[in-house]
Write an enzyme that holds these catalytic residues in place. Sequence first.
Site, PDB file in Angstrom:
ATOM      1  N   GLU A  40       0.825  -1.203   0.000  1.00  0.00           N
ATOM      2  CA  GLU A  40       0.000   0.000   0.000  1.00  0.00           C
ATOM      3  C   GLU A  40       0.866   1.263   0.000  1.00  0.00           C
ATOM      4  OE1 GLU A  40      -3.351   0.468  -0.315  1.00  0.00           O
ATOM      5  OE2 GLU A  40      -3.277  -1.657  -0.833  1.00  0.00           O
ATOM      6  N   CYS A  79     -12.721   3.748 -14.682  1.00  0.00           N
ATOM      7  CA  CYS A  79     -13.199   5.114 -14.413  1.00  0.00           C
ATOM      8  C   CYS A  79     -11.991   6.029 -14.239  1.00  0.00           C
ATOM      9  CB  CYS A  79     -14.075   5.121 -13.166  1.00  0.00           C
ATOM     10  SG  CYS A  79     -15.029   6.645 -12.944  1.00  0.00           S
ATOM     11  N   CYS A 109     -16.650   4.772 -20.385  1.00  0.00           N
ATOM     12  CA  CYS A 109     -17.977   5.201 -20.805  1.00  0.00           C
ATOM     13  C   CYS A 109     -17.925   6.172 -21.979  1.00  0.00           C
ATOM     14  CB  CYS A 109     -18.732   5.826 -19.626  1.00  0.00           C
ATOM     15  SG  CYS A 109     -17.910   7.266 -18.904  1.00  0.00           S
ATOM     16  N   CYS A 138     -24.934   6.369 -13.246  1.00  0.00           N
ATOM     17  CA  CYS A 138     -23.894   7.366 -12.970  1.00  0.00           C
ATOM     18  C   CYS A 138     -24.405   8.773 -13.282  1.00  0.00           C
ATOM     19  CB  CYS A 138     -22.656   7.054 -13.794  1.00  0.00           C
ATOM     20  SG  CYS A 138     -21.357   8.297 -13.660  1.00  0.00           S
TER      21      CYS A 138
END
Length: 382
Positions: free
Chosen positions: A36, A193, A200, A213
Amino acid sequence: MIKHFATKLIAWHGKDGRQGLPWQSIRDPYAVWVSEIMLQQTQVATVLERYPRFMKRFPNVKRLAAAPVDDVLAEWAGLGYYTRARNLHACAKQVMLEFGGKFPEDPMLLEQLKGIGRSTAGAIAAFAFHERAPILDANVKRILARLFGVDGAIQEKAVNEELWSLAKTLLPKNSSDMPVYTQALMDFGATWCTSRKPVCLSGERKCPFEKECQANLSDQVLLLPRKVIKAKSPEFNCDMLLLRHGDSVLLQRRPDKAIWGGLWSLPESAWRSKEKLSKLSVSNSAAFTAKELFQLVLPDEKTASVLKSFQFIEQGVEIKHIFTHRRLWMQIWHVTSSDAVKFSSDNLKWVPLRQLGKYGLPQPIKLLLQGLSLTRGDGLRN
């Protein structure tokens, strides 16, 4: 969408999410924590190469805590944002001292550890302990702002709190789903995204949230989340001394709180705004240039003995390096010395070229010295 978000996202990940990453499907909190921290501000492709090497050298929190910080910085060299490496080392010591070598499961306790913020604490808790803890990194902020039409800049406190509230509300009900759900969030933001080319808008693939959305329905996909216009990055010049004696080069440890903090680099002058002309000029005589150079780069050292031993000075390359919030032009000056001059500061050290690989060096300086080492057949090859 709130009711079915987690289910849809997990289903999406099973088909289109990233699989087989070396830090996936592990529950060792140490390994999760290292991945991380390393993935912050670093591309996955780079981490794929460096993460296994780091884990091989420091396989557990005890080994990391016991290692000299110079060894940690040397292993981190090239990954950038070196505060992460210093915090990693400090956090390992903290875990050993305060928690007996075991990472706490509670996200609030994790958040108290050095270098671990709320989102990273949530990720560690979710992956390692299956805690229902939300994350909210840049990718997740973008996803939620678009899906739910959250207006306002994400740097604003009220907007940030709204996003945290959404992130918590959307968590799956079953704690056993937390690892795959958390990974799916990260993957969806990183690969679908995305900031500039979300799927999209490409028409190549169908987003599972296309009909829900708010950004997509209102043609604001590229407008959300709102961004604060950044000022132009300031630009600076500095002069760097590449002083050599035989097979050794002079290195200087940088202050912990400076850029490249704690790393070893070439001695350098104070940074000057790029609009101002450098005080050094190749038109000056060699002796005058050398004196002024040493006064600029090593103002606290007596320069008489250095000047007495130097053999020649030559203007080298100018290196441009782009940081997150500034740009730096480093003028390299090559100087050779007939003696291994002794300096008063413990932060100045003569290092043989063959041993440079043991030191944490800023990437542009490492590349510069690597060229020098390879020319001479010495070792900075890792």
